[in-house]
Design an enzyme around this catalytic site. Structure first.
Site, PDB file in Angstrom:
ATOM      1  N   HIS A   1       0.463   4.511  -2.481  1.00 39.40           N
ATOM      2  CA  HIS A   1       0.302   5.906  -2.035  1.00 39.40           C
ATOM      3  C   HIS A   1       1.439   6.780  -2.545  1.00 39.40           C
ATOM      4  O   HIS A   1       1.226   7.926  -2.939  1.00 39.40           O
ATOM      5  CB  HIS A   1       0.242   5.964  -0.505  1.00 39.40           C
ATOM      6  CG  HIS A   1      -1.111   5.632   0.050  1.00 39.40           C
ATOM      7  ND1 HIS A   1      -1.679   6.291   1.112  1.00 39.40           N
ATOM      8  CD2 HIS A   1      -2.009   4.696  -0.322  1.00 39.40           C
ATOM      9  CE1 HIS A   1      -2.887   5.772   1.359  1.00 39.40           C
ATOM     10  NE2 HIS A   1      -3.098   4.806   0.517  1.00 39.40           N
TER      11      HIS A   1
ATOM     12  N   ARG B   1       0.822  -1.213   0.000  1.00 44.24           N
ATOM     13  CA  ARG B   1       0.000   0.000   0.000  1.00 44.24           C
ATOM     14  C   ARG B   1       0.859   1.269   0.000  1.00 44.24           C
ATOM     15  O   ARG B   1       0.502   2.279  -0.602  1.00 44.24           O
ATOM     16  CB  ARG B   1      -0.926  -0.021   1.224  1.00 44.24           C
ATOM     17  CG  ARG B   1      -1.935   1.099   1.205  1.00 44.24           C
ATOM     18  CD  ARG B   1      -3.018   0.884   2.253  1.00 44.24           C
ATOM     19  NE  ARG B   1      -4.001   1.951   2.199  1.00 44.24           N
ATOM     20  CZ  ARG B   1      -4.404   2.640   3.257  1.00 44.24           C
ATOM     21  NH1 ARG B   1      -3.905   2.375   4.451  1.00 44.24           N
ATOM     22  NH2 ARG B   1      -5.295   3.600   3.127  1.00 44.24           N
TER      23      ARG B   1
ATOM     24  N   ASN C   1      -3.123   8.961   5.064  1.00 43.69           N
ATOM     25  CA  ASN C   1      -1.899   8.461   5.702  1.00 43.69           C
ATOM     26  C   ASN C   1      -2.187   7.813   7.042  1.00 43.69           C
ATOM     27  O   ASN C   1      -1.437   6.968   7.497  1.00 43.69           O
ATOM     28  CB  ASN C   1      -0.912   9.603   5.956  1.00 43.69           C
ATOM     29  CG  ASN C   1       0.306   9.137   6.751  1.00 43.69           C
ATOM     30  OD1 ASN C   1       1.092   8.357   6.246  1.00 43.69           O
ATOM     31  ND2 ASN C   1       0.430   9.571   8.003  1.00 43.69           N
TER      32      ASN C   1
ATOM     33  N   HIS D   1      -6.042  -5.585  -2.919  1.00 48.19           N
ATOM     34  CA  HIS D   1      -6.850  -5.837  -1.722  1.00 48.19           C
ATOM     35  C   HIS D   1      -7.061  -7.324  -1.453  1.00 48.19           C
ATOM     36  O   HIS D   1      -7.895  -7.691  -0.646  1.00 48.19           O
ATOM     37  CB  HIS D   1      -8.193  -5.106  -1.828  1.00 48.19           C
ATOM     38  CG  HIS D   1      -8.042  -3.615  -1.734  1.00 48.19           C
ATOM     39  ND1 HIS D   1      -9.072  -2.734  -1.964  1.00 48.19           N
ATOM     40  CD2 HIS D   1      -6.970  -2.844  -1.430  1.00 48.19           C
ATOM     41  CE1 HIS D   1      -8.643  -1.487  -1.805  1.00 48.19           C
ATOM     42  NE2 HIS D   1      -7.370  -1.523  -1.493  1.00 48.19           N
TER      43      HIS D   1
HETATM   44  C1  HEM Z   1      -8.498   2.061  -6.397  1.00 44.71           C
HETATM   45  C2  HEM Z   1      -8.576   2.800  -5.344  1.00 44.71           C
HETATM   46  C3  HEM Z   1      -8.224   2.338  -3.958  1.00 44.71           C
HETATM   47  C4  HEM Z   1      -8.940   2.651  -2.847  1.00 44.71           C
HETATM   48  C5  HEM Z   1     -10.190   3.493  -2.771  1.00 44.71           C
HETATM   49  C6  HEM Z   1      -8.261   2.029  -1.741  1.00 44.71           C
HETATM   50  C7  HEM Z   1      -8.666   2.142  -0.420  1.00 44.71           C
HETATM   51  C8  HEM Z   1      -8.100   1.473   0.632  1.00 44.71           C
HETATM   52  C9  HEM Z   1      -8.530   1.583   1.994  1.00 44.71           C
HETATM   53  C10 HEM Z   1      -9.641   2.493   2.506  1.00 44.71           C
HETATM   54  C11 HEM Z   1      -7.791   0.722   2.732  1.00 44.71           C
HETATM   55  C12 HEM Z   1      -7.905   0.434   4.218  1.00 44.71           C
HETATM   56  C13 HEM Z   1      -7.413   1.540   5.079  1.00 44.71           C
HETATM   57  C14 HEM Z   1      -7.805   1.255   6.506  1.00 44.71           C
HETATM   58  O1  HEM Z   1      -9.000   1.426   6.798  1.00 44.71           O
HETATM   59  O2  HEM Z   1      -6.963   0.837   7.302  1.00 44.71           O
HETATM   60  C15 HEM Z   1      -6.883   0.069   1.838  1.00 44.71           C
HETATM   61  C16 HEM Z   1      -5.971  -0.894   2.221  1.00 44.71           C
HETATM   62  C17 HEM Z   1      -5.071  -1.468   1.357  1.00 44.71           C
HETATM   63  N1  HEM Z   1      -4.884  -1.143   0.040  1.00 44.71           N
HETATM   64 FE1  HEM Z   1      -6.063   0.041  -1.085  1.00 44.71          FE
HETATM   65  N2  HEM Z   1      -7.185   1.330  -2.188  1.00 44.71           N
HETATM   66  C18 HEM Z   1      -7.117   1.494  -3.539  1.00 44.71           C
HETATM   67  C19 HEM Z   1      -6.147   0.986  -4.366  1.00 44.71           C
HETATM   68  C20 HEM Z   1      -5.103   0.189  -3.958  1.00 44.71           C
HETATM   69  C21 HEM Z   1      -4.010  -0.229  -4.796  1.00 44.71           C
HETATM   70  C22 HEM Z   1      -3.797   0.206  -6.226  1.00 44.71           C
HETATM   71  C23 HEM Z   1      -3.219  -1.043  -4.052  1.00 44.71           C
HETATM   72  C24 HEM Z   1      -1.958  -1.751  -4.437  1.00 44.71           C
HETATM   73  C25 HEM Z   1      -1.767  -2.293  -5.607  1.00 44.71           C
HETATM   74  C26 HEM Z   1      -3.829  -1.136  -2.738  1.00 44.71           C
HETATM   75  C27 HEM Z   1      -3.361  -1.914  -1.725  1.00 44.71           C
HETATM   76  C28 HEM Z   1      -3.882  -1.940  -0.445  1.00 44.71           C
HETATM   77  C29 HEM Z   1      -3.435  -2.847   0.596  1.00 44.71           C
HETATM   78  C30 HEM Z   1      -2.379  -3.929   0.452  1.00 44.71           C
HETATM   79  C31 HEM Z   1      -4.171  -2.536   1.745  1.00 44.71           C
HETATM   80  C32 HEM Z   1      -4.030  -3.183   3.134  1.00 44.71           C
HETATM   81  C33 HEM Z   1      -3.059  -2.363   3.939  1.00 44.71           C
HETATM   82  C34 HEM Z   1      -2.734  -2.937   5.307  1.00 44.71           C
HETATM   83  O3  HEM Z   1      -3.130  -4.052   5.633  1.00 44.71           O
HETATM   84  O4  HEM Z   1      -2.025  -2.231   6.038  1.00 44.71           O
HETATM   85  N3  HEM Z   1      -4.953  -0.361  -2.712  1.00 44.71           N
HETATM   86  N4  HEM Z   1      -7.072   0.554   0.561  1.00 44.71           N
HETATM   87  C1  LIG Z   2       1.780   8.927   8.884  1.00 46.04           C
HETATM   88  O1  LIG Z   2       1.535   7.590   9.205  1.00 46.04           O
HETATM   89  C2  LIG Z   2       2.646   6.879   9.721  1.00 46.04           C
HETATM   90  C3  LIG Z   2       2.206   5.469   9.924  1.00 46.04           C
HETATM   91  O2  LIG Z   2       1.121   5.406  10.801  1.00 46.04           O
HETATM   92  C4  LIG Z   2       3.169   7.509  10.996  1.00 46.04           C
HETATM   93  O3  LIG Z   2       4.348   6.858  11.423  1.00 46.04           O
HETATM   94  C5  LIG Z   2       3.471   8.950  10.710  1.00 46.04           C
HETATM   95  O4  LIG Z   2       3.859   9.581  11.912  1.00 46.04           O
HETATM   96  C6  LIG Z   2       2.252   9.626  10.144  1.00 46.04           C
HETATM   97  N1  LIG Z   2       2.565  10.991   9.883  1.00 46.04           N
HETATM   98  C7  LIG Z   2       1.991  11.969  10.522  1.00 46.04           C
HETATM   99  C8  LIG Z   2       2.492  13.303  10.165  1.00 46.04           C
HETATM  100  O5  LIG Z   2       1.080  11.807  11.309  1.00 46.04           O
END
Ligand code: HEM
Ligand SMILES: *[C@@H]1O[C@H](CO)[C@@H](O)[C@H](O)[C@H]1NC(C)=O
Ligand SMILES: *[C@@H]1O[C@H](CO)[C@@H](O)[C@H](O)[C@H]1NC(C)=O
Ligand SMILES: *[C@@H]1O[C@H](CO)[C@@H](O)[C@H](O)[C@H]1NC(C)=O
Length: 356
Positions: A78, A74, A106, A207
């Site tokens: 970003h 992720r 973030n 995802h």
């Molecule tokens: C298309 C639009 C996308 C949206 C709207 C989106 C949105 C999100 C959101 C809301 C989360 C969860 C954040 C949370 O509540 O903790 C998430 C997690 C994640 N996203 Fe996306 N995402 C998008 C695209 C992508 C892309 C392109 C990738 C990578 C190829 C990606 C990889 C991930 C991964 C791996 C997680 C899990 C992160 C974790 O477990 O820490 N996402 N995404």
């Molecule tokens: C952004 O997120 C990372 C991971 O949670 C954190 O270490 C960092 O302090 C955050 N940055 C700010 C400015 O809050």
């Protein structure tokens, strides 16, 4: 002749620098085109071990906690979507103002992901000196996260440089669509980055690993339940998130939460996608067929995912003499007091040697 044409179209749309660099793709690997300035063999002589150092370390990290793979994947997404893959997501806020990190998206990036990248940088720079950029380390780490979770292995074009500029919060919010967005919104948002419907569906397949917080999807449960959501799935989510703002998480792919596979698309076909941005890919006519094709053919998904990641990984990259190679991923070299001293000492030595 072909290249002349390329340059003409490039000139005409010279205001669209992004599109321009894309069309000037001159090399290919498999069928993934690469932008000028990046190369498949960039560190061949300056840091031949960079990729093996990173893979070895990440194997150790994931053995302890495979969840970190999702965090790293992720992070690359970003980084690339906001101001290009320039490592700007890694910058701590500075005296000069807030950074990309202060923007809402973030807040759910994993703190450990930032630490892992800095640890990798330190290992790589110890082995090779300050020649490998933080943005390349993020890109390689994303690839290894995919592979070590069971996904495809693929080459990453390298040579990105680290950015000197913070991304604003506005730019961050504008470039990262929210999980409440529907497929039409996601499609038009990603089309500004030359990513088409297949790219949108393939990249959303990220995802297949990782977690989300209640606040990212409870708009689908309260006050009224999204009718496209499977009832049992919804009831279980309500147990995890009894209130809209419960501080808890759940997995993004209920079938195989830690494995990089095509089960995410099977979830969507069973109306068990977690976010609106996921589930609507199976509602929208433009993307539904692509979802089905990935759900029934994992090889096809892997193939398209690699192509789309390679595209994403080259968005607005800095190359050549642009940007810098950061000595610490969270700080620009100009803000890094240690680097300033180091450079002054080096310059001093150079000045002295003039008199020899
Ligand atoms: C298309 C639009 C996308 C949206 C709207 C989106 C949105 C999100 C959101 C809301 C989360 C969860 C954040 C949370 O509540 O903790 C998430 C997690 C994640 N996203 Fe996306 N995402 C998008 C695209 C992508 C892309 C392109 C990738 C990578 C190829 C990606 C990889 C991930 C991964 C791996 C997680 C899990 C992160 C974790 O477990 O820490 N996402 N995404
Ligand atoms: C952004 O997120 C990372 C991971 O949670 C954190 O270490 C960092 O302090 C955050 N940055 C700010 C400015 O809050
Ligand atoms: C959510 O819970 C985690 C772990 O229990 C805690 O570290 C974090 O600070 C909490 N976040 C909020 C916004 O309350
Ligand atoms: C699955 O996709 C791959 C890669 O495009 C293709 O070669 C293969 O024929 C497909 N398999 C089936 C059963 O359609």
């Amino acid at each position: 002749m072909a290249s002349l044409k390329t340059f003409t179209s490039c000139f005409v749309i010279s205001s669209l620098l992004l599109a321009c660099s894309w069309f000037v793709a001159i090399e290919a690997h498999g069928s993934a085109p690469i932008v000028k300035g990046l190369s498949w063999t960039f560190y061949e002589s300056s840091c031949p071990k960079v990729e093996s150092i990173i893979r070895k370390e990440l194997k150790k990290v994931f053995k302890k906690d495979i969840g970190q793979a999702a965090g790293l994947l992720r992070l690359h997404f970003h980084d690339c979507f906001v101001q290009g893959c320039d490592g700007s997501v890694l910058l701590d806020r500075s005296a000069s103002g807030p950074s990309e990190q202060d923007a809402p998206p973030n807040l759910t990036l994993r703190a450990e992901a930032f630490k892992i990248i800095e640890q990798l940088r330190s290992l790589v720079h110890k082995a090779c000196g300050r020649v490998v950029s933080c943005s390349d380390i993020v890109a390689i780490s994303a690839r290894d996260s995919v592979f070590l979770s069971g996904g495809p292995d693929y080459d990453v074009p390298l040579g990105r440089r680290d950015g000197l500029n913070f991304a604003t919060q506005d730019a961050t919010n504008a470039n990262l669509p929210p999980p409440s967005a529907n497929a039409d919104t996601i499609l038009s948002s990603l089309s500004t980055k030359n990513l088409d419907a297949t790219d949108v569906v393939a990249l959303s397949g990220g995802h297949t690993i990782g977690i989300g917080h209640c606040s990212s999807f409870t708009d689908r449960l309260y006050p009224t339940q999204d009718s496209t959501m499977d009832k049992t799935f919804a009831n279980n989510l309500k147990k995890t998130c009894p209130k809209a703002d419960t501080n808890a998480t759940t997995v993004l792919d209920i079938r195989s939460p830690n494995k990089f596979d095509n089960k995410y698309y099977v979830d969507l076909m069973n109306r068990q996608g977690l976010f609106t941005s996921d589930q609507d890919l199976y509602v929208n006519k433009r993307t539904r067929g692509i979802v089905t094709s990935f759900a029934v053919n994992e090889t096809l998904f892997f193939e398209k995912f690699v192509l789309s990641m390679t595209k994403m990984g080259q968005l607005s990259v800095l190359t050549g003499n642009q940007g810098e190679i950061r000595a610490k991923c969270s700080v620009r070299n100009s803000d890094n007091t240690y680097i300033k001293l180091e450079t002054e000492v080096e310059e001093g030595i150079e000045a002295l040697s003039l008199f020899k």
